[in-house]
Enzyme design. Structure first.
Site, PDB file in Angstrom:
ATOM      1  N   ASP A 212      27.626   0.064  85.442  1.00 62.11           N
ATOM      2  CA  ASP A 212      27.915   0.642  84.132  1.00 62.11           C
ATOM      3  C   ASP A 212      28.114  -0.462  83.093  1.00 62.11           C
ATOM      4  OD1 ASP A 212      28.207   2.769  82.370  1.00 62.11           O
ATOM      5  OD2 ASP A 212      30.374   2.863  82.628  1.00 62.11           O
ATOM      6  N   LYS A 214      27.613  -2.230  79.789  1.00 61.55           N
ATOM      7  CA  LYS A 214      27.262  -1.830  78.430  1.00 61.55           C
ATOM      8  C   LYS A 214      28.213  -2.557  77.486  1.00 61.55           C
ATOM      9  CE  LYS A 214      30.028   2.410  78.963  1.00 61.55           C
ATOM     10  NZ  LYS A 214      30.002   3.889  78.914  1.00 61.55           N
ATOM     11  N   ASN A 217      32.011  -2.214  77.590  1.00 61.06           N
ATOM     12  CA  ASN A 217      32.715  -2.751  78.753  1.00 61.06           C
ATOM     13  C   ASN A 217      32.772  -4.275  78.750  1.00 61.06           C
ATOM     14  OD1 ASN A 217      33.234  -0.201  79.690  1.00 61.06           O
ATOM     15  ND2 ASN A 217      31.535  -0.160  81.140  1.00 61.06           N
ATOM     16  N   ASP A 233      36.050  -2.316  83.478  1.00 55.97           N
ATOM     17  CA  ASP A 233      35.715  -0.958  83.918  1.00 55.97           C
ATOM     18  C   ASP A 233      34.820  -0.935  85.151  1.00 55.97           C
ATOM     19  OD1 ASP A 233      35.244   1.711  84.254  1.00 55.97           O
ATOM     20  OD2 ASP A 233      34.888   2.115  82.134  1.00 55.97           O
ATOM     21  N   THR A 254      25.462   5.205  82.292  1.00 57.82           N
ATOM     22  CA  THR A 254      25.409   5.739  80.943  1.00 57.82           C
ATOM     23  C   THR A 254      23.940   5.862  80.554  1.00 57.82           C
ATOM     24  OG1 THR A 254      27.519   4.695  80.390  1.00 57.82           O
ATOM     25  CG2 THR A 254      26.113   5.354  78.548  1.00 57.82           C
TER      26      THR A 254
END
Length: 415
Positions: A212, A214, A217, A233, A254
């Protein structure tokens, strides 16, 4: 990407794998505060002080630190403080509620003896889903110790709860810092990416895939100009040990950052993190998304085809080496994608874009970022009016979308 659309905490896993795909929804907090945030960003000029601080190790629902905490939030802090185990409150002074999920809450705390700020994530483990989330995240965080990765400090366990004491990143999100700066060049971009790539290389060497990655984060550790970037995260992270099957099958992530092989439900490797870094690099140099569409099916089609372009500002001012770096990460075939080590050795990163490092891309990037944030803010009302209907359909619609795309593209992708 700067729109307040990300989750605050990892949601618990469920039986339906598709629930792990995080839906990017418009910001749903107080419109007046969010408008002030956008307005403040527009006023920031060259030479201004450090950007707004986000005292939050878990991105999402960030507000500028200079805005006073609403009274309801103070009440919530007191409410959750009363629930904390006395061993925790004896050592840490609870200051503010940062956010919460279905089975967890995150609070900002201060160590009573050293006055050092930390974040504590409290996970309720009396429910099966809470236990699964806790075990998964702890299995990753207990193994990592790297300067560019959020650090687990200590853990308190009770019969029904686990308290994870973690580093607190107070320097804000990556793109908040870019907007606040008066200058941003390719050299600045490579410095950011070097830190992120170094952390990702470390994770992959340990057999850990973040899944994840991105901009939301990637947080600065402190507001100073010399702050390091930290990867945060790990709610969707996957870890494997030698001898285990290193291939993953869960559909998660995501949407705008999901790699093609996840969409077609093929077993995948840690190369999905490298795809996400390609998306991040594209945004970092332009302030725009390589793959973006309000229609989820069209978005997935773009991703599966690897369809993106270098049109519009500031791409004419971006070096060919930088574009080559992105192209080698946004390769539809994962076997053609660079590894973290290869990316660190790419000529653009190694040379720190010496040939074009003095070209200031800040104006175009910040304008694009703010334009997107403003667009997200304007779409809030219409999204809220449709929320109840969409929430009931989201799981079925997403499952149908992925099945349709799988049938239509799997044969083509395999070829």
């Amino acid at each position: 990407m700067g729109c307040g659309t990300s989750k605050v905490l990892p949601e618990p896993t469920r039986d339906v794998q598709l629930d792990l795909v995080k839906k990017v929804e418009p910001y749903t907090g107080r419109d007046d505060i969010y408008k002030c945030f956008i307005k403040d960003h527009c006023k920031i000029k060259a030479g201004s002080p450090s950007p707004p601080q986000h005292a939050n190790s878990y991105p999402g629902n960030h507000l500028p630190a200079n805005l006073s905490q609403p009274e309801p939030c103070k009440n919530k802090v007191a409410k959750y403080c009363a629930k904390f185990d006395t061993r925790v409150t004896a050592k840490y002074d609870i200051k503010a509620l940062i956010g919460r999920g279905s089975f967890s809450h995150v609070v900002r705390v201060e160590h009573r003896a050293t006055k050092q700020p930390y974040a504590i994530k409290m996970i309720e483990t009396k429910y099966r889903e809470g236990r699964e989330v806790c075990e998964s995240e702890l299995s990753v965080l207990r193994r990592v110790r790297h300067t560019n990765i959020i650090q687990l400090i200590e853990v308190f366990e009770t019969q029904d709860c686990v308290y994870m004491v973690m580093e607190l990143a107070t320097g804000g999100e990556l793109f908040d810092r870019i907007i606040a700066k008066g200058s941003f060049t390719e050299r600045d971009a490579t410095r950011v990416l070097q830190m992120v790539l170094d952390g990702v290389k470390y994770l992959h060497m340990l057999g850990i895939t973040h899944r994840d990655l991105k901009p939301e984060n990637l947080l600065y550790y402190h507001p100073g100009t010399d702050s390091k970037i930290m990867i945060t995260d790990f709610g969707l992270a996957s870890a494997w040990k030698k001898g285990d099957d290193c291939l993953m099958k869960t559909t998660c992530g995501t949407p705008e950052y999901i790699a093609p092989e996840i969409l077609v439900r093929k077993p995948y490797t840690n190369s999905v993190d490298m795809w996400a870094l390609g998306v991040i690099s594209y945004i970092l140099l332009s302030g725009t998304m390589p793959f973006e569409d309000d229609n989820r099916t069209r978005l997935y089609r773009q991703i599966l085809k690897g369809k993106y372009s270098y049109s519009g500002e500031p791409w004419p001012s971006v070096s060919n080496l930088a574009k080559d770096f992105i192209d080698r990460l946004l390769a539809v075939d994962p076997s053609d994608r660079m590894t973290a080590l290869q990316a660190l050795k790419h000529p653009w990163v190694v040379s720190m874009a010496a040939s074009s490092s003095m070209k200031n891309l800040h104006r175009s990037i910040s304008q694009n970022l703010l334009k997107r944030a403003s667009s997200c803010c304007q779409s809030t009302k219409s999204a809220q009016s449709n929320r109840s209907t969409k929430s009931n359909k989201s799981r079925r619609v997403l499952e149908w979308e992925l099945r349709e795309l799988n049938l239509r593209y799997q044969q083509q992708y395999a070829g």
